[in-house]
Scaffold this motif. Structure first.
Motif, mmCIF file in Angstrom:
data_model
loop_
_atom_site.group_PDB
_atom_site.id
_atom_site.type_symbol
_atom_site.label_atom_id
_atom_site.label_comp_id
_atom_site.label_asym_id
_atom_site.label_seq_id
_atom_site.Cartn_x
_atom_site.Cartn_y
_atom_site.Cartn_z
ATOM 1 N N LEU B 160 3.543 1.435 1.574
ATOM 2 C CA LEU B 160 3.662 2.721 0.878
ATOM 3 C C LEU B 160 2.520 2.912 -0.116
ATOM 4 C CD1 LEU B 160 7.539 2.786 0.405
ATOM 5 C CD2 LEU B 160 6.185 4.392 1.755
ATOM 6 N N LEU B 161 2.198 1.843 -0.873
ATOM 7 C CA LEU B 161 1.066 1.922 -1.798
ATOM 8 C C LEU B 161 -0.222 2.238 -1.041
ATOM 9 C CD1 LEU B 161 1.474 -1.060 -4.324
ATOM 10 C CD2 LEU B 161 1.604 1.389 -4.811
ATOM 11 N N SER B 163 -0.578 3.641 1.837
ATOM 12 C CA SER B 163 -0.629 4.970 2.441
ATOM 13 C C SER B 163 -0.913 6.043 1.394
ATOM 14 C CB SER B 163 0.653 5.271 3.230
ATOM 15 O OG SER B 163 1.736 5.394 2.354
ATOM 16 N N ASP B 164 -0.728 5.714 0.106
ATOM 17 C CA ASP B 164 -1.143 6.608 -0.985
ATOM 18 C C ASP B 164 -2.585 6.340 -1.403
ATOM 19 O OD1 ASP B 164 1.010 8.260 -1.398
ATOM 20 O OD2 ASP B 164 1.918 7.054 -2.980
ATOM 21 N N GLY B 165 -3.223 5.347 -0.769
ATOM 22 C CA GLY B 165 -4.585 4.991 -1.171
ATOM 23 C C GLY B 165 -4.629 4.207 -2.468
ATOM 24 N N LEU B 166 -3.492 3.619 -2.860
ATOM 25 C CA LEU B 166 -3.442 2.878 -4.124
ATOM 26 C C LEU B 166 -3.411 1.371 -3.906
ATOM 27 C CD1 LEU B 166 -1.066 5.161 -6.226
ATOM 28 C CD2 LEU B 166 -3.546 4.940 -6.388
#
Lengths: 291, 291
Positions: B160-161, B163-166
């Motif tokens: 999830l991180l 996929s947010d680019g984080l």
């Protein structure tokens, strides 16, 4: 008359305004996050709307005359957005969007900008030149880093490790034990199946001890704050000129965040529920144009 | 006839043996962790027992003649232990203990020793000179570090991180997306309210990629393995001369654990359900002595 609704994991706020945006009444009901229950979401929205009418001295039967803008948690999931859009609602019009969208509209009075919400959960949203971006908003327990629930979860994880002697002792263990009135394995019994709201109640313990420089609490708070700083940078990189932080832990988080980010923060201008009214008016206008 | 029961979060195993420990029959039923449902626990135990009788060609009505030893997940919580002890069971005798205790008795054929279980959940247990210690066994999502469910949760958090680019990109993101047949926010929809068992299904993805030296997966697996090594050291410090690891991820974890700990590991001698029979026989003997 317009009704603005801000629905989240803890509560639903509804405001009733007239065409000139004068506040006529308000209502508050339970949670409205369809991810945790579509039925309850519908019940909460309807009740909050009825209470807003009642507080304005308007008969509940007038629901059917209202133009409603609603921003709900959870509807960033396409399936839930569709379910809620298909709701056979009791209003004249029901315009649906995310809680993030209305928070952003409210914070910047409808202008372009970005917003970070750090309350029970955490997420970021920007809307610039018609392009929007959601960061986070993944939910508990796998997402929502830097939120109240996440701080509570990390505090509990630490307290359990420490009670096994597998983490350094710290006042945070005592603090969690005292708050839950339990020690060691009995902490588990107190938190089994707990909602994110219940976890979020532990967040102030971590924040308080971090302020007192307890190293364990500082490490947790710093980790969460670093994530929120990264979210902020991501949003600013989209070109947002304004960035606001709202939600229960946002104030206390800022001292731990990147000063570069904090210097860019601007005060939110209106509450999300007013953003929901702005949203409803815009949608109505674009319907009228189409027609 | 004796019945040994091993009840966990995924399934319940029952074995029927005679006085000389000869295996007469076996039965398998659903979950028996009272933390996640006392009714289901009772149903699973009863069904597993009946199936064991049936597989031995013994009438189900003979339940009332059985001396039963049962090791269940969850009954390390005092409240749940009491609830299950007060069960109006259909057996001649029903001796209850933790799944950890019977695993330890089984692993060392009733001798002193320690055991670490890393399957869907994680925990450690030692029994030396009449003193026992439980480490972990806290449950999901706040405990069970180094377990299959924990590896799955960490993999999802990372995906999830990323996929947010984080978070840095890694094959682990693709691997999780492929396994769940979803990307980005839709991953959330697939895992909302997922059981620990469902999270544990993602564990092999992390293990496989760690074997291929994917840095993100290596970091997750190493973090989990370090915790399990710490649990092992804690148990060995209690004076256990024998230490066994059992459970679905225990084999694959060992290459990441402290070599000092791994060199101390001994093969488990019997399955936990045989440990449950040993437990029942001991309890019966001590009852006889008291009488």
């Amino acid at each position: 008359m317009y009704l603005g609704i801000d629905g989240g994991g803890s509560k639903t706020k509804a405001i009733l305004v007239d065409a000139k945006n004068q506040l006529l009444g308000q209502g508050i009901a339970g949670a409205a996050n369809p991810l945790h229950g579509v039925e309850q979401t519908i019940t909460s929205i309807t009740l909050a709307a009825e209470l807003a009418l009642e507080s304005a001295g308007v008969a509940r039967s007038q629901l059917s005359r209202l133009v409603v803008g609603a921003g709900l948690a959870g509807v960033n999931l396409p399936d839930l957005f569709e379910i809620m859009t298909n709701w056979d609602h009791p209003f004249a019009q029901f315009f649906l969007t995310t809680d993030l969208h209305i928070a952003c509209l409210g914070a910047h009075s409808g202008a372009d900008g970005a917003v970070i919400i750090t309350g029970t959960g955490s997420c970021g949203y920007s809307s610039v030149k018609g392009k929007s971006l959601i960061v986070g908003a993944h939910g508990f327990p796998f997402g929502d880093k830097g939120s109240g629930a996440w701080f509570g979860l990390e505090a509990l994880k630490y307290a359990l490790l420490a009670s096994d002697g597998l983490a350094d002792d710290s006042p945070l263990k005592d603090s969690v034990e005292q708050a839950l009135q339990a020690k060691g394995i009995d902490l588990v019994g107190k938190m089994v199946g707990a909602t994110s709201k219940k976890y979020a109640k532990l967040a102030p313990l971590v924040m308080d001890l971090a302020d007192q420089q307890d190293p364990v609490s500082v490490a947790i708070v710093q980790d969460g704050a670093d994530y929120i700083s990264a979210v902020a940078k991501k949003l600013l990189a989209q070109g947002a000129q304004r960035l606001s932080m709202i939600g229960g832990v946002s104030q206390r988080l800022q001292q731990w965040m990147s000063p570069e980010v904090v210097s860019r923060l601007t005060q939110a201008q209106m509450q999300p529920e007013f953003g929901a009214v702005l949203f409803a008016k815009r949608e109505l206008l674009s319907l009228d144009k189409t027609a």
